[in-house]
Design an enzyme around this catalytic site. Structure first.
Site, short mmCIF file in Angstrom:
data_model
loop_
_atom_site.label_atom_id
_atom_site.label_comp_id
_atom_site.label_asym_id
_atom_site.label_seq_id
_atom_site.Cartn_x
_atom_site.Cartn_y
_atom_site.Cartn_z
N GLY A 1 -16.67 6.92 -2.43
CA GLY A 1 -16.60 7.75 -3.64
C GLY A 1 -17.21 7.39 -4.80
CG ASP B 1 -2.25 -0.82 1.17
OD1 ASP B 1 -2.31 -1.64 0.17
OD2 ASP B 1 -2.99 -0.43 1.85
#
Length: 394
Positions: free
Chosen positions: A329, A144
């Protein structure tokens, strides 16, 4: 050569999320979740096409769960499994890209585990189990943090004594890098721009949330820091608070560091503000019914998000557009609309009809005719991990 299959694994402390990714197919041939590992309620769920199935695996640990998963994967892949890609949360400064897993890379992942004590040890459980079960397969770690290793020093350093950085790695690392990279590349395709010659503001909004400034395919700044607690308001995480809050609570309430960490990570954010839920869908419904806490949580969430996006723009020399991704989102027209209301000074404006259409996996442009580009781009971290794994097979 026939299309290759990659098994993507994301291990939590008591769970394994997985997906079989075929490089020639948009849909995953197989995906699922092993959950409640280590308990009598341990169970393996999987989906193949429209078919769903489950298997009780009472008491199973990560290795046993993967051993139950193996024959299912091999059947669906017709015996053609080419590699395994593992999501690893923290790569520290060791990794600026995906890495083949071997003794050296495993040791590096162990060394940075103190920077992600809730995540890296769980990731390692899955890696070690998979390497024992699939000893001949190439296995790859995708981090990540890796995408954010391109941050300039003035963006990643904290204003604390130099020794804390040099000797203990105290700096900003950032997270959600796989998602930020994937959607910025997709956005460039949608806009007809080269990924290496375009600049984007990205908002990855799920239970964890972060923003990122992407310039010419490289991360230039991001809202998360040393840990995923820094930055935006999230589902149960506070995001930015006064750094003296820890000492204030310890002095005035007698709280331990563990209590304060738990409160900031598990009891704050949308849940703490609303007193109701960490789920944005529930909060939007409650807001419609006049719930004051839900209304406040949404207002704070959107304002802090807009503030962060405006700050991220400082890292870019040009701006081609703004991207919304992640569960919130991609699905909340309300959050997108309320966030951009705060960004009128940057020229952002929405087309309400286009904004309303972009939910449940539908992506596309949602800006008003006169405004800068605003895109909803569904993320696909599993596919990006598979692509990174395939790149190391070649």
């Amino acid at each position: 050569m026939s299309a290759r299959n990659i098994l993507v694994i994301n291990c939590g402390s008591s769970s394994i999320k997985f997906a079989l990714v075929n490089e020639a197919q948009e849909q995953f041939p197989l995906s699922g979740l092993a959950e409640r590992l280590g308990s009598p309620e341990a169970i393996l769920h999987w989906q193949q096409g429209d078919e769903r199935d489950s298997l009780v695996i009472a008491g199973a640990d990560h290795r046993l769960a993967l051993s139950h998963l193996l024959p299912i994967v091999q059947r669906v892949a017709a015996g053609e499994l080419h590699g395994i890609g593992h999501r690893v949360v923290h790569g520290g400064e060791y990794f600026s890209g995906a890495s083949r897993l071997d003794a050296v890379s495993l040791q590096a992942i162990r060394q940075v585990a103190p920077l992600a004590p809730l995540h890296n040890p769980a990731n390692l459980l899955g890696i070690e189990a998979a390497m024992k079960l699939f000893p001949t397969l190439t296995q790859v770690a995708v981090f990540d943090t890796a995408f954010h290793q391109s941050l300039p020093e003035h963006a990643y350093r904290y204003a604390v004594p130099e020794a804390l950085y040099r000797e203990h790695g105290v700096r900003r690392y950032g997270f959600h890098g796989t998602s930020h990279r994937y959607v910025s590349q997709k956005a460039a395709q949608m806009a007809g721009l080269p990924a290496d010659a375009s600049s984007w503001l990205v908002a990855h909004l799920g239970n964890g949330c972060s923003t990122c400034a992407v310039e010419n395919g490289h991360s230039r700044d991001t809202s998360m820091g040393l840990t995923p607690l820094e930055g935006l308001v999230m589902g149960t995480r506070s995001g930015d608070v006064d750094p003296n809050l820890h000492s204030h609570l310890a002095r005035t309430l007698g709280w331990s560091l563990e209590q304060i960490d738990s409160m900031l990570n598990k009891d704050s954010g949308l849940l703490g503000l609303s007193g109701l839920s960490n789920d944005m869908r529930s909060l939007e419904q409650a807001r419609e019914q006049g719930h004051a806490g839900a209304t406040l949580a949404i207002e704070v969430f959107c304002y802090r998000l807009a503030k962060s996006l405006a700050a991220m723009s400082c890292a870019l020399r040009r701006l081609d557009g703004l991207i919304f991704t992640g569960g919130i989102g991609e699905n909340s027209a309300l959050i997108r609309s309320k966030t951009l209301e705060h960004l009128g000074l940057l020229g952002f404006a929405l087309d309400p009809a286009a904004n309303a259409r972009c939910v449940r996996g539908v992506g596309g442009p949602i800006q008003a005719a006169h405004g800068p580009l605003v895109l909803v781009v569904p993320t696909n971290e599993e596919r990006q991990i598979a692509l990174d794994t395939l790149a190391l097979l070649d």
